[in-house]
Design an enzyme around this catalytic site. Structure first.
Site, PDB file in Angstrom:
ATOM      1  N   ARG A  87       0.811  -1.217   0.000  1.00  0.00           N
ATOM      2  CA  ARG A  87       0.000   0.000   0.000  1.00  0.00           C
ATOM      3  C   ARG A  87       0.852   1.279   0.000  1.00  0.00           C
ATOM      4  O   ARG A  87       0.342   2.370  -0.208  1.00  0.00           O
ATOM      5  CB  ARG A  87      -0.947  -0.015   1.223  1.00  0.00           C
ATOM      6  CG  ARG A  87      -2.079  -1.015   1.064  1.00  0.00           C
ATOM      7  CD  ARG A  87      -2.795  -1.276   2.392  1.00  0.00           C
ATOM      8  NE  ARG A  87      -2.075  -2.240   3.237  1.00  0.00           N
ATOM      9  CZ  ARG A  87      -2.487  -2.638   4.436  1.00  0.00           C
ATOM     10  NH1 ARG A  87      -3.589  -2.150   4.956  1.00  0.00           N
ATOM     11  NH2 ARG A  87      -1.785  -3.519   5.140  1.00  0.00           N
TER      12      ARG A  87
ATOM     13  N   ALA B 149      40.612  46.518  -3.727  1.00  0.00           N
ATOM     14  CA  ALA B 149      39.354  46.107  -4.341  1.00  0.00           C
ATOM     15  C   ALA B 149      39.590  45.674  -5.786  1.00  0.00           C
ATOM     16  O   ALA B 149      40.446  46.219  -6.488  1.00  0.00           O
ATOM     17  CB  ALA B 149      38.360  47.259  -4.303  1.00  0.00           C
TER      18      ALA B 149
ATOM     19  N   ARG C  44      45.550  44.402 -10.188  1.00  0.00           N
ATOM     20  CA  ARG C  44      44.568  44.794 -11.198  1.00  0.00           C
ATOM     21  C   ARG C  44      45.262  45.823 -12.078  1.00  0.00           C
ATOM     22  O   ARG C  44      46.283  46.407 -11.681  1.00  0.00           O
ATOM     23  CB  ARG C  44      43.330  45.401 -10.538  1.00  0.00           C
ATOM     24  CG  ARG C  44      43.644  46.657  -9.739  1.00  0.00           C
ATOM     25  CD  ARG C  44      42.403  47.347  -9.194  1.00  0.00           C
ATOM     26  NE  ARG C  44      42.746  48.639  -8.634  1.00  0.00           N
ATOM     27  CZ  ARG C  44      42.458  49.031  -7.404  1.00  0.00           C
ATOM     28  NH1 ARG C  44      41.812  48.231  -6.591  1.00  0.00           N
ATOM     29  NH2 ARG C  44      42.816  50.229  -7.001  1.00  0.00           N
TER      30      ARG C  44
HETATM   31  C1  UD1 Z   1      -1.509  -6.363  11.294  1.00  0.00           C
HETATM   32  C2  UD1 Z   1      -2.405  -7.270  12.160  1.00  0.00           C
HETATM   33  C3  UD1 Z   1      -3.624  -6.462  12.599  1.00  0.00           C
HETATM   34  C4  UD1 Z   1      -3.185  -5.235  13.382  1.00  0.00           C
HETATM   35  C5  UD1 Z   1      -2.184  -4.390  12.564  1.00  0.00           C
HETATM   36  C6  UD1 Z   1      -1.559  -3.342  13.460  1.00  0.00           C
HETATM   37  C7  UD1 Z   1      -2.142  -9.561  11.309  1.00  0.00           C
HETATM   38  C8  UD1 Z   1      -2.780 -10.639  10.547  1.00  0.00           C
HETATM   39  N1  UD1 Z   1      -2.839  -8.425  11.390  1.00  0.00           N
HETATM   40  O1  UD1 Z   1      -2.237  -6.026  10.140  1.00  0.00           O
HETATM   41  O2  UD1 Z   1      -4.458  -7.269  13.434  1.00  0.00           O
HETATM   42  O3  UD1 Z   1      -4.297  -4.444  13.732  1.00  0.00           O
HETATM   43  O4  UD1 Z   1      -1.118  -5.221  12.064  1.00  0.00           O
HETATM   44  O5  UD1 Z   1      -0.758  -2.457  12.772  1.00  0.00           O
HETATM   45  O6  UD1 Z   1      -1.063  -9.728  11.834  1.00  0.00           O
HETATM   46  N2  UD1 Z   1       5.143  -9.000   7.537  1.00  0.00           N
HETATM   47  C9  UD1 Z   1       6.099  -9.982   7.407  1.00  0.00           C
HETATM   48  N3  UD1 Z   1       5.832 -11.087   6.667  1.00  0.00           N
HETATM   49  C10 UD1 Z   1       4.631 -11.303   6.073  1.00  0.00           C
HETATM   50  C11 UD1 Z   1       3.635 -10.288   6.222  1.00  0.00           C
HETATM   51  C12 UD1 Z   1       3.913  -9.165   6.962  1.00  0.00           C
HETATM   52  O7  UD1 Z   1       7.210  -9.837   7.929  1.00  0.00           O
HETATM   53  O8  UD1 Z   1       4.470 -12.328   5.431  1.00  0.00           O
HETATM   54  C13 UD1 Z   1       5.435  -7.791   8.325  1.00  0.00           C
HETATM   55  C14 UD1 Z   1       5.328  -6.496   7.563  1.00  0.00           C
HETATM   56  O9  UD1 Z   1       6.580  -6.144   6.987  1.00  0.00           O
HETATM   57  C15 UD1 Z   1       4.887  -5.517   8.653  1.00  0.00           C
HETATM   58  C16 UD1 Z   1       4.163  -6.374   9.660  1.00  0.00           C
HETATM   59  O10 UD1 Z   1       4.508  -7.704   9.360  1.00  0.00           O
HETATM   60  O11 UD1 Z   1       5.987  -4.908   9.278  1.00  0.00           O
HETATM   61  C17 UD1 Z   1       2.646  -6.186   9.602  1.00  0.00           C
HETATM   62  O12 UD1 Z   1       2.174  -6.496   8.329  1.00  0.00           O
HETATM   63  P1  UD1 Z   1       0.973  -5.717   7.656  1.00  0.00           P
HETATM   64  O13 UD1 Z   1       0.715  -6.322   6.339  1.00  0.00           O
HETATM   65  O14 UD1 Z   1       1.212  -4.274   7.730  1.00  0.00           O
HETATM   66  O15 UD1 Z   1      -0.239  -6.098   8.640  1.00  0.00           O
HETATM   67  P2  UD1 Z   1      -1.601  -5.312   8.825  1.00  0.00           P
HETATM   68  O16 UD1 Z   1      -2.502  -5.627   7.693  1.00  0.00           O
HETATM   69  O17 UD1 Z   1      -1.348  -3.899   9.122  1.00  0.00           O
HETATM   70 CA    CA Z   2       0.434  -2.658   9.248  1.00  0.00          CA
END
Ligand code: UD1
Ligand code: CA
Length: 454
Positions: free
Chosen positions: A14, A419, A436
């Site tokens: 996103r 100057a 100069r």
């Molecule tokens: C997640 C939580 C949600 C919470 C929110 C808070 C889950 C399923 N949902 O959602 O409940 O309210 O955070 O901010 O956990 N990442 C990995 N590997 C992956 C996927 C993600 O390392 O396979 C990391 C991302 O880099 C990120 C973090 O996990 O730093 C969170 O991932 P993101 O996709 O932002 O989760 P949210 O949809 O925000």
């Molecule tokens: Ca997040």
């Protein structure tokens, strides 16, 4: 004993960026560095970072933090899948694991400490940091029973309309009892809208799971897109500026000022509107910065004024006046009680005490003594097209307006430069240099073929 794991493998779709989301900067530090810093209060014995998308780049960025262990998540199949990758690394680890999303950069260290304390005191299987948000859209909703024990967490996109009404959200910060966690991690499935392994699903298999509401919900702002990044910056700025005002700094029109949280200010500093202070900068008591000024990675002594100017990687000692419209471009040292004035650019230049460079000058690769007066429009010609050359100007020397000092060149002490001179050779102490052509005046002179008028 506690270990920490940071989820930093996702791309952050996103954000619409090539850069992994956790490497986006927020006030001079990347998101993941901020998350790491917030963990210092709980003194983890091990810190693991789960990397995947552009793993190399993430590791490179975190190089300065020693003792980090990296765990690869080659395919990003969800936050639960990410934590599953820890299983081989934490074999035999019998304590608590604090897990943080890499995109929650505003967390206060105290909050994490409280979360861990509650977790330990209650001997929970898991403790989840939660918040009550006025607008919970996008976050996972946390559902508890009457004893405040968590029953389930449902992602926004998986919620029914009724479930969406619940404004208690999951902050993405957790404490887990690792031995228990290790047993339930393999049970995760992907039966959800995104068909991912959700870390949040472990609460269904663990007991007891407690929720701890953060006091200031702004702390848990997660960054998923550029708008949230901007919101987080605003929150951070309010925090930083409020703290400095409490500590005795005047900020005139704080909304138009930005200050990185790496900056140090002394009491009775005045920050005028439209001023931005960044990086590793220190500003001494009584200094007045701005309006319209940008200072980065610089030391500013006491009682200095900097007006409509740009100062980068430089040092200004006490009592000096900079600007309006000066540019200290880097590696500049200004002594005490100097005046660096209107439309002056300095680069890699050292200026002694009580020296003035007051109007329309460029000085590069130069060393100036004390009590030097640089006349308006004096320029060091320091670059021959291939190499840069040095200029030295001894104490008490004065250059006339529009002098060009062709480097390498040395002017001694108490030299006067006439100057308009183009100085190409060294000048000894206590001398006048005129370089100069002499003025010629021809009285009654007319062009040869001037048209005669009757
Ligand atoms: C997640 C939580 C949600 C919470 C929110 C808070 C889950 C399923 N949902 O959602 O409940 O309210 O955070 O901010 O956990 N990442 C990995 N590997 C992956 C996927 C993600 O390392 O396979 C990391 C991302 O880099 C990120 C973090 O996990 O730093 C969170 O991932 P993101 O996709 O932002 O989760 P949210 O949809 O925000
Ligand atoms: Ca997040």
């Amino acid at each position: 004993m506690v270990a920490v794991a940071i989820l930093a493998a996702g791309r952050g779709t996103r954000m619409k960026s090539d850069l992994p989301k956790v490497l986006h900067p927020l006030g001079g530090r990347t998101l993941v560095e901020r998350v790491l810093n917030s963990c210092q209060s709980i003194e983890p014995t091990r810190s693991l970072v789960i990397v995947g998308y552009k793993a190399q780049l993430v590791k490179q960025t975190l190089q300065k933090n020693p003792n980090l262990e990296y765990v690869e998540q080659t395919e990003q199949l969800g936050t639960g899948h990410a934590i599953q990758q820890l299983l081989p690394h934490l074999q035999g680890f019998n304590d608590d694991l604090v897990v943080l999303n890499g995109d929650v950069p505003l967390l206060r260290p105290e909050t994490l400490k409280n979360l861990l304390d509650i977790h330990i005191v209650n001997q929970n299987a898991a403790t989840i940091l939660t918040a009550r948000l006025p607008d919970p859209k996008g976050y996972g909703r946390v559902f508890c029973d009457q004893n405040n024990l968590v029953e389930q967490i449902i992602e926004d996109r998986d919620c029914t309309a009724a479930q969406k009404q619940n404004n208690r959200i999951n902050a993405g910060v957790y404490c887990f009892n690792w031995p228990k966690m290790a047993q339930v991690l393999p049970k995760l499935t992907t039966d959800n809208d995104q068909q991912e392994y959700y870390l949040t699903d472990v609460v269904k298999f663990l007991e007891p799971v407690m929720a701890y509401d953060v006091e200031d919900y702004l702390e848990i702002t997660g960054i998923n897109d550029r708008k949230q990044l901007a919101t987080a910056y605003k929150i951070l700025q309010t925090r930083v500026k409020d703290a400095w005002m409490t500590a005795g700094v005047t900020a005139l029109d704080p909304d138009s000022i930005t200050i990185d949280d790496t900056v140090e200010l002394q009491p009775d500093v005045i920050i005028e509107p439209q001023t931005h202070i960044r990086g590793n900068t220190f500003i001494g008591s009584g200094s007045r910065i701005g309006p319209g000024t940008s200072i980065e990675n610089s030391y500013i002594g006491e009682n200095v004024t900097v007006l409509y100017s740009v100062v980068t990687n430089s040092r200004v000692e006490s009592g000096s006046r900079i600007g309006p419209y000066a540019h200290l471009r880097g590696n500049v040292k200004i002594g005490q009680s100097c005046r660096i004035g209107n439309f002056v650019e300095l680069k890699k230049t050292e200026v002694g005490n009580n020296t003035n460079v007051a109007h329309l000058s460029y000085l590069g690769d130069a060393i100036l003594g004390d009590r030097v007066n640089i006349g308006a429009g004096t320029i060091t010609a320091n670059y021959d097209g291939t190499y840069k050359h040095p200029t030295t100007i001894g104490s008490g020397t004065k250059t006339g307006s529009n002098s060009v000092l062709v480097a390498p060149v040395n002017l001694g002490e108490d030299v006067n430069v006439a100057a308009g001179s183009v100085v190409t050779e060294d000048v000894p102490d206590d001398a006048l240099v005129i370089a100069r052509s002499r003025q010629v005046v021809k009285k009654g002179w007319r062009p040869k073929n001037e048209k005669k008028t009757e």
